[in-house]
Design a protein around this motif. Structure first.
Motif, mmCIF file in Angstrom:
data_model
loop_
_atom_site.group_PDB
_atom_site.id
_atom_site.type_symbol
_atom_site.label_atom_id
_atom_site.label_comp_id
_atom_site.label_asym_id
_atom_site.label_seq_id
_atom_site.Cartn_x
_atom_site.Cartn_y
_atom_site.Cartn_z
ATOM 1 N N LEU A 70 0.847 -1.183 0.000
ATOM 2 C CA LEU A 70 0.000 0.000 0.000
ATOM 3 C C LEU A 70 0.888 1.240 0.000
ATOM 4 O O LEU A 70 1.810 1.349 0.806
ATOM 5 N N THR A 71 0.636 2.171 -0.916
ATOM 6 C CA THR A 71 1.396 3.420 -0.974
ATOM 7 C C THR A 71 0.770 4.440 -0.023
ATOM 8 O O THR A 71 -0.328 4.219 0.503
ATOM 9 N N SER A 72 1.431 5.563 0.143
ATOM 10 C CA SER A 72 0.850 6.614 0.994
ATOM 11 C C SER A 72 -0.447 7.128 0.375
ATOM 12 O O SER A 72 -1.407 7.430 1.090
ATOM 13 N N GLN A 73 -0.511 7.202 -0.943
ATOM 14 C CA GLN A 73 -1.742 7.605 -1.615
ATOM 15 C C GLN A 73 -2.846 6.578 -1.362
ATOM 16 O O GLN A 73 -4.001 6.926 -1.131
ATOM 17 N N GLY A 74 -2.498 5.298 -1.380
ATOM 18 C CA GLY A 74 -3.451 4.243 -1.076
ATOM 19 C C GLY A 74 -3.904 4.300 0.373
ATOM 20 O O GLY A 74 -5.076 4.070 0.678
ATOM 21 N N GLN A 75 -2.973 4.613 1.292
ATOM 22 C CA GLN A 75 -3.325 4.759 2.703
ATOM 23 C C GLN A 75 -4.325 5.894 2.897
ATOM 24 O O GLN A 75 -5.288 5.757 3.653
ATOM 25 N N ASP A 76 -4.092 7.011 2.198
ATOM 26 C CA ASP A 76 -5.012 8.148 2.294
ATOM 27 C C ASP A 76 -6.393 7.772 1.765
ATOM 28 O O ASP A 76 -7.415 8.076 2.390
ATOM 29 N N PHE A 77 -6.418 7.102 0.619
ATOM 30 C CA PHE A 77 -7.696 6.690 0.038
ATOM 31 C C PHE A 77 -8.427 5.731 0.964
ATOM 32 O O PHE A 77 -9.629 5.857 1.198
ATOM 33 N N LEU A 78 -7.689 4.773 1.519
ATOM 34 C CA LEU A 78 -8.289 3.800 2.426
ATOM 35 C C LEU A 78 -8.810 4.486 3.687
ATOM 36 O O LEU A 78 -9.903 4.163 4.163
ATOM 37 N N ALA A 79 -8.070 5.448 4.216
ATOM 38 C CA ALA A 79 -8.518 6.177 5.404
ATOM 39 C C ALA A 79 -9.829 6.915 5.128
ATOM 40 O O ALA A 79 -10.720 6.950 5.979
ATOM 41 N N GLN A 80 -9.967 7.464 3.938
ATOM 42 C CA GLN A 80 -11.193 8.171 3.556
ATOM 43 C C GLN A 80 -12.368 7.215 3.359
ATOM 44 O O GLN A 80 -13.518 7.630 3.415
ATOM 45 N N ASN A 81 -12.078 5.956 3.109
ATOM 46 C CA ASN A 81 -13.117 4.972 2.790
ATOM 47 C C ASN A 81 -13.113 3.788 3.738
ATOM 48 O O ASN A 81 -13.594 2.706 3.394
ATOM 49 N N GLN A 82 -12.601 3.992 4.941
ATOM 50 C CA GLN A 82 -12.500 2.912 5.919
ATOM 51 C C GLN A 82 -13.861 2.297 6.224
ATOM 52 O O GLN A 82 -13.997 1.090 6.363
ATOM 53 N N GLU A 83 -14.890 3.123 6.320
ATOM 54 C CA GLU A 83 -16.234 2.626 6.639
ATOM 55 C C GLU A 83 -16.741 1.671 5.557
ATOM 56 O O GLU A 83 -17.333 0.629 5.856
ATOM 57 N N LEU A 84 -16.487 2.017 4.306
ATOM 58 C CA LEU A 84 -16.909 1.148 3.204
ATOM 59 C C LEU A 84 -16.136 -0.171 3.214
ATOM 60 O O LEU A 84 -16.723 -1.238 3.030
ATOM 61 N N ALA A 85 -14.835 -0.085 3.434
ATOM 62 C CA ALA A 85 -14.031 -1.305 3.487
ATOM 63 C C ALA A 85 -14.525 -2.217 4.606
ATOM 64 O O ALA A 85 -14.650 -3.432 4.418
ATOM 65 N N GLN A 86 -14.852 -1.635 5.746
ATOM 66 C CA GLN A 86 -15.341 -2.434 6.870
ATOM 67 C C GLN A 86 -16.704 -3.043 6.563
ATOM 68 O O GLN A 86 -16.974 -4.192 6.907
#
Length: 171
Positions: free
Chosen positions: A96-112
């Protein structure tokens, strides 16, 4: 659809709670799968095959994305800058890149929510049935060579399988 090719949060939420968004025959489409794949890669670097196995385990063997679904998606995630790749012999390890980490942080609820959907499949018990089906298939494949040239054994196996088929169809 948002500008990065991911489904809208409303569509993903609806698909996760069973109100729509799924194509017939496909438990998760790539738009939803991307979120949870990024989450798993964020936990530790992964190979594509590892991701397939994790998704199978998480769903109790009910859901198994094909390599034809996982690998093109991983290439797309790399193109978007969300993952980077290191070659390990003939395998690729995804980070995971830093850009991917940022995207994942913004979409954590959806991933969960998507991960919860996979867990719910496991808890619904369909995985147990699928596991028994795989065990039955393996047992037949193990014993079939023993039945070569033994019509009595072949007939017994066919009778057992026919009986199981009839009983399941009667449910």
């Amino acid at each position: 659809m948002d500008k990065k090719g991911f489904g809208s949060s409303r569509a993903v939420s609806q698909a996760c709670d069973g109100r729509g968004g799924r194509r017939r025959g496909r438990m998760l489409d790539q738009g939803m799968l991307r979120y949870v794949v990024l989450k798993y890669i964020g936990q530790q670097p992964r190979h594509g095959y590892d991701l397939i196995k994790i998704l199978q385990e998480q769903s109790g063997e009910v859901y198994s994305p094909s390599p034809g679904m996982i690998y093109p998606m991983l290439s797309m995630l790399e193109d978007l800058g969300y993952v980077s790749v290191a070659n390990e012999g003939s395998k690729k390890l995804y980070y995971l890149t830093s850009q991917g980490q940022d995207f994942l942080a913004q979409n954590q609820e959806l991933a969960q929510a998507i991960e919860n959907r996979l867990s719910a499949l496991r808890e619904q018990g369909a995985g147990r049935v699928r596991a028994r089906l795989h065990a039955l298939r393996d047992a037949v494949h193990e014993r079939l060579p023993l039945a070569q040239g033994d019509p009595v054994l072949q007939e017994r196996m066919a009778t057992v399988l026919e009986k199981a088929l009839v009983e399941i169809q009667a449910l």
